[in-house]
Design an enzyme around this catalytic site. Structure first.
Site, PDB file in Angstrom:
ATOM      1  N   GLU A  44      35.904 -54.396  29.066  1.00  0.00           N
ATOM      2  CA  GLU A  44      35.798 -55.477  28.073  1.00  0.00           C
ATOM      3  C   GLU A  44      37.211 -55.865  27.662  1.00  0.00           C
ATOM      4  OE1 GLU A  44      34.723 -55.957  23.378  1.00  0.00           O
ATOM      5  OE2 GLU A  44      33.471 -54.575  24.538  1.00  0.00           O
ATOM      6  N   ARG A  48      42.119 -61.158  21.976  1.00  0.00           N
ATOM      7  CA  ARG A  48      42.995 -60.988  20.813  1.00  0.00           C
ATOM      8  C   ARG A  48      44.432 -61.403  21.112  1.00  0.00           C
ATOM      9  NH1 ARG A  48      41.159 -54.941  18.663  1.00  0.00           N
ATOM     10  NH2 ARG A  48      38.905 -55.312  18.741  1.00  0.00           N
ATOM     11  N   THR A  72      35.552 -59.554  21.478  1.00  0.00           N
ATOM     12  CA  THR A  72      36.098 -60.249  20.316  1.00  0.00           C
ATOM     13  C   THR A  72      35.857 -61.752  20.455  1.00  0.00           C
ATOM     14  OG1 THR A  72      37.840 -58.544  20.334  1.00  0.00           O
ATOM     15  CG2 THR A  72      37.999 -60.237  18.657  1.00  0.00           C
ATOM     16  N   LYS A 132      25.726 -54.417  20.048  1.00  0.00           N
ATOM     17  CA  LYS A 132      26.941 -53.686  19.721  1.00  0.00           C
ATOM     18  C   LYS A 132      26.843 -53.263  18.265  1.00  0.00           C
ATOM     19  CE  LYS A 132      31.958 -54.301  19.370  1.00  0.00           C
ATOM     20  NZ  LYS A 132      33.120 -55.103  19.830  1.00  0.00           N
TER      21      LYS A 132
END
Length: 211
Positions: A44, A48, A72, A132
């Site tokens: 993953e 960011r 994210t 998640k």
């Protein structure tokens, strides 16, 4: 809204999904290959940094054997950008209607984030069964997830946030946990040094964990 659910086997690909922050695009391919050598077939890449989308492009093109996700994902544009770059699944830290709609419109599987029973129930109503759990430790950790297993037996979780070698096995022992997410396989100092053998060794240890 209908859910493009994560296939059941995504949470079964590996006991650990490496959650990776890439600052240097040149690290992307050797990092992904090091994980594969260590027995971890999923990654993953978090959105960011400015290097994230180019890194996803490079991994998609050069390491097709790894299951590549974008994490994210926090605004609708992230979903389309990640899909265009070559991501094969999307991960959100939390869930809003607009964000989920944009993610679903890509046609990619989505692993949506939830931190409470109410959030988990709301996602279940939309058709999601794989979630998640974030931020795992701050939101109640192993005890909280154990408590959810009774009233919400049809939901499975990938706890992320504060999960590491010291507590990963405790999470994986829960009946409603399919895998965990963590950044400990790819420490920033190790990536900066380009120590791919160290990444492979950490991946081997993670792959040996039992879900």
């Amino acid at each position: 809204m209908s859910a493009t659910n994560v296939p059941t086997d995504l949470l079964d690909v590996s006991p650990v999904i490496p959650v990776v922050v890439i600052d240097d695009v040149e690290h992307a391919v050797p990092l992904a290959r090091a994980l594969v050598r260590g027995g971890i077939a999923v990654i993953e890449v978090t959105l960011r940094t400015t290097a994230a989308l180019p890194a996803i492009e490079r991994i998609a093109a050069e390491v097709p054997e790894i299951l590549l996700g974008a994490g994210t994902v926090t605004v609708p544009a992230h979903a389309t950008q990640a899909a265009s770059a070559g991501a094969r699944f999307l991960v959100t830290p939390g869930s809003t209607r607009n964000l989920l709609q944009a993610a679903e419109e890509t046609g990619l599987p989505v692993l949506p984030g939830a931190a409470t029973a109410s959030e988990a129930l709301a996602l279940a109503e939309l058709g999601y069964s794989s979630l998640k759990f974030f931020p795992a430790e701050a939101a109640g950790g192993i005890g909280y997830l154990r408590s959810l297993a009774g009233p919400l037996p049809n939901l499975r979780f990938c706890p992320t946030g504060g999960v590491g070698p010291a507590n990963a096995e405790g999470y994986l022992a829960l009946p409603n946990v399919g895998c965990v997410g963590g950044s400990w396989l790819t420490p920033a100092a190790v990536l900066a040094a380009g120590d791919w053998d160290a990444v492979t060794a950490l991946a081997e240890d993670a792959a040996a964990l039992t879900a």
